[in-house]
Design a protein around this motif. Structure first.
Motif, PDB file in Angstrom:
ATOM      1  N   PRO A  82      -4.194   6.958  -2.199  1.00 40.40           N
ATOM      2  CA  PRO A  82      -3.682   5.643  -1.803  1.00 40.40           C
ATOM      3  C   PRO A  82      -3.785   4.624  -2.931  1.00 40.40           C
ATOM      4  O   PRO A  82      -4.770   4.584  -3.671  1.00 40.40           O
ATOM      5  CB  PRO A  82      -4.616   5.264  -0.650  1.00 40.40           C
ATOM      6  N   TYR A  83      -2.753   3.805  -3.066  1.00 36.93           N
ATOM      7  CA  TYR A  83      -2.695   2.773  -4.102  1.00 36.93           C
ATOM      8  C   TYR A  83      -2.252   1.457  -3.475  1.00 36.93           C
ATOM      9  O   TYR A  83      -1.603   1.444  -2.432  1.00 36.93           O
ATOM     10  CB  TYR A  83      -1.686   3.155  -5.195  1.00 36.93           C
ATOM     11  N   VAL A  84      -2.573   0.361  -4.142  1.00 37.28           N
ATOM     12  CA  VAL A  84      -2.060  -0.949  -3.756  1.00 37.28           C
ATOM     13  C   VAL A  84      -1.516  -1.631  -5.014  1.00 37.28           C
ATOM     14  O   VAL A  84      -2.118  -1.544  -6.091  1.00 37.28           O
ATOM     15  CB  VAL A  84      -3.142  -1.823  -3.060  1.00 37.28           C
ATOM     16  N   HIS A  85      -0.356  -2.270  -4.860  1.00 34.18           N
ATOM     17  CA  HIS A  85       0.243  -2.993  -5.978  1.00 34.18           C
ATOM     18  C   HIS A  85      -0.519  -4.297  -6.173  1.00 34.18           C
ATOM     19  O   HIS A  85      -0.727  -5.058  -5.236  1.00 34.18           O
ATOM     20  CB  HIS A  85       1.721  -3.283  -5.695  1.00 34.18           C
ATOM     21  N   ILE A  86      -0.956  -4.559  -7.403  1.00 37.94           N
ATOM     22  CA  ILE A  86      -1.739  -5.748  -7.700  1.00 37.94           C
ATOM     23  C   ILE A  86      -0.853  -6.853  -8.278  1.00 37.94           C
ATOM     24  O   ILE A  86      -0.795  -7.955  -7.754  1.00 37.94           O
ATOM     25  CB  ILE A  86      -2.910  -5.427  -8.653  1.00 37.94           C
ATOM     26  N   ARG A  87      -0.159  -6.554  -9.372  1.00 39.85           N
ATOM     27  CA  ARG A  87       0.734  -7.555  -9.966  1.00 39.85           C
ATOM     28  C   ARG A  87       1.637  -6.880 -11.000  1.00 39.85           C
ATOM     29  O   ARG A  87       1.216  -5.987 -11.718  1.00 39.85           O
ATOM     30  CB  ARG A  87      -0.049  -8.695 -10.621  1.00 39.85           C
ATOM     31  N   ARG A  88       2.880  -7.323 -11.044  1.00 41.74           N
ATOM     32  CA  ARG A  88       3.855  -6.934 -12.068  1.00 41.74           C
ATOM     33  C   ARG A  88       3.754  -5.470 -12.513  1.00 41.74           C
ATOM     34  O   ARG A  88       3.608  -5.186 -13.698  1.00 41.74           O
ATOM     35  CB  ARG A  88       3.732  -7.868 -13.275  1.00 41.74           C
ATOM     36  N   GLY A  89       3.843  -4.554 -11.564  1.00 39.13           N
ATOM     37  CA  GLY A  89       3.831  -3.133 -11.894  1.00 39.13           C
ATOM     38  C   GLY A  89       2.462  -2.534 -12.138  1.00 39.13           C
ATOM     39  O   GLY A  89       2.364  -1.369 -12.501  1.00 39.13           O
ATOM     40  N   THR A 104       3.922  -6.408   7.322  1.00 37.09           N
ATOM     41  CA  THR A 104       4.451  -5.138   6.837  1.00 37.09           C
ATOM     42  C   THR A 104       3.626  -3.997   7.411  1.00 37.09           C
ATOM     43  O   THR A 104       2.422  -4.123   7.619  1.00 37.09           O
ATOM     44  CB  THR A 104       4.384  -5.094   5.296  1.00 37.09           C
ATOM     45  N   VAL A 105       4.289  -2.877   7.676  1.00 40.43           N
ATOM     46  CA  VAL A 105       3.637  -1.667   8.158  1.00 40.43           C
ATOM     47  C   VAL A 105       3.488  -0.705   6.985  1.00 40.43           C
ATOM     48  O   VAL A 105       4.462  -0.442   6.258  1.00 40.43           O
ATOM     49  CB  VAL A 105       4.462  -1.004   9.292  1.00 40.43           C
ATOM     50  N   PHE A 106       2.274  -0.180   6.811  1.00 42.58           N
ATOM     51  CA  PHE A 106       2.014   0.764   5.727  1.00 42.58           C
ATOM     52  C   PHE A 106       1.505   2.075   6.299  1.00 42.58           C
ATOM     53  O   PHE A 106       0.424   2.113   6.900  1.00 42.58           O
ATOM     54  CB  PHE A 106       0.972   0.203   4.759  1.00 42.58           C
ATOM     55  N   PRO A 107       2.262   3.174   6.134  1.00 46.15           N
ATOM     56  CA  PRO A 107       1.770   4.485   6.575  1.00 46.15           C
ATOM     57  C   PRO A 107       0.614   4.936   5.694  1.00 46.15           C
ATOM     58  O   PRO A 107       0.625   4.722   4.481  1.00 46.15           O
ATOM     59  CB  PRO A 107       2.968   5.413   6.418  1.00 46.15           C
ATOM     60  N   LEU A 108      -0.378   5.553   6.323  1.00 41.67           N
ATOM     61  CA  LEU A 108      -1.519   6.072   5.566  1.00 41.67           C
ATOM     62  C   LEU A 108      -1.449   7.585   5.413  1.00 41.67           C
ATOM     63  O   LEU A 108      -2.464   8.256   5.347  1.00 41.67           O
ATOM     64  CB  LEU A 108      -2.842   5.664   6.233  1.00 41.67           C
ATOM     65  N   GLU A 109      -0.251   8.086   5.364  1.00 44.23           N
ATOM     66  CA  GLU A 109      -0.013   9.512   5.145  1.00 44.23           C
ATOM     67  C   GLU A 109       1.057   9.642   4.075  1.00 44.23           C
ATOM     68  O   GLU A 109       2.001   8.864   4.068  1.00 44.23           O
ATOM     69  CB  GLU A 109       0.444  10.176   6.437  1.00 44.23           C
ATOM     70  N   ILE A 126       0.887  -1.166   0.000  1.00 44.04           N
ATOM     71  CA  ILE A 126       0.000   0.000   0.000  1.00 44.04           C
ATOM     72  C   ILE A 126       0.919   1.207   0.000  1.00 44.04           C
ATOM     73  O   ILE A 126       1.840   1.298   0.810  1.00 44.04           O
ATOM     74  CB  ILE A 126      -0.928   0.010   1.231  1.00 44.04           C
ATOM     75  N   GLU A 127       0.683   2.105  -0.935  1.00 38.72           N
ATOM     76  CA  GLU A 127       1.555   3.265  -1.102  1.00 38.72           C
ATOM     77  C   GLU A 127       0.715   4.529  -1.168  1.00 38.72           C
ATOM     78  O   GLU A 127      -0.288   4.577  -1.872  1.00 38.72           O
ATOM     79  CB  GLU A 127       2.344   3.085  -2.402  1.00 38.72           C
TER      80      GLU A 127
END
Length: 181
Positions: free
Chosen positions: A136-143, A175-180, A125-126
């Protein structure tokens, strides 16, 4: 229609038919396919996750899921690929939208095209954007990334816990994901 030189090589129906033939069980191995580039297709994935072909919305969810299954990213460009052809398409923001999350010990996110991923090292989560306009985004697969929709982000924010500095984070997959941003 996509063209190579002066010959017509494909259209959305041809790509869909080839993808259907290539898809067996599970997602097609697009990361293994390196067919020749056949030109650009007038297909666009808009910022709201809707798919358009020749300026017209693709209304069949099965067709959108099929195209999503053969989507490949190379650098900043996006392509639909089959074992024998590759056509360029436009993606305005992210190709997918994360539309739901199951919150427990881990976070299971579901996209608008039916992909389901557990947030973790392989599915980060980025936060992008600014403090005033976080995205906010989440990586799904291969970029390939999914924008996390507002309601799902609010659910994540509600489940977030502050760290020692007061920054709000969620935890998933070890994993820790910042939400800021």
């Amino acid at each position: 229609m996509a063209t190579r030189s002066d010959e017509t090589v494909t259209d959305a129906a041809g790509i869909a038919a080839a993808a259907s033939r290539a898809a067996g069980k599970g997602p097609p191995p697009v990361h293994l396919w390196d067919p020749p580039f056949c030109g650009d297709l007038d297909m666009e994935i808009r910022a709201d996750g809707s798919w358009f072909y020749n300026g017209t919305p693709i209304g069949r969810p099965e067709m959108v899921r099929l195209f999503a299954s053969i989507l490949k990213r190379e650098g900043d460009s996006y392509f639909l690929v089959t074992p024998v052809e590759k056509v360029g398409i436009r993606v305005i923001d992210a190709p997918f939208i994360a539309v739901d999350a199951d919150l427990g010990d881990d976070i299971l996110l579901t996209t608008n095209v039916g992909d389901r991923v557990v947030a973790g090292p392989d599915h980060a989560i980025e936060m992008r954007g600014t403090e005033d306009h976080p995205r906010p985004y989440v990586h799904i697969r291969r970029g390939l990334w999914a924008l996390i929709d507002r309601k799902t982000f609010y659910r994540l924010a509600d489940a977030a816990m502050p760290d020692e500095s007061g920054r709000m984070n969620v935890h998933s997959g070890g994993t820790v994901f910042p939400l800021e941003p």
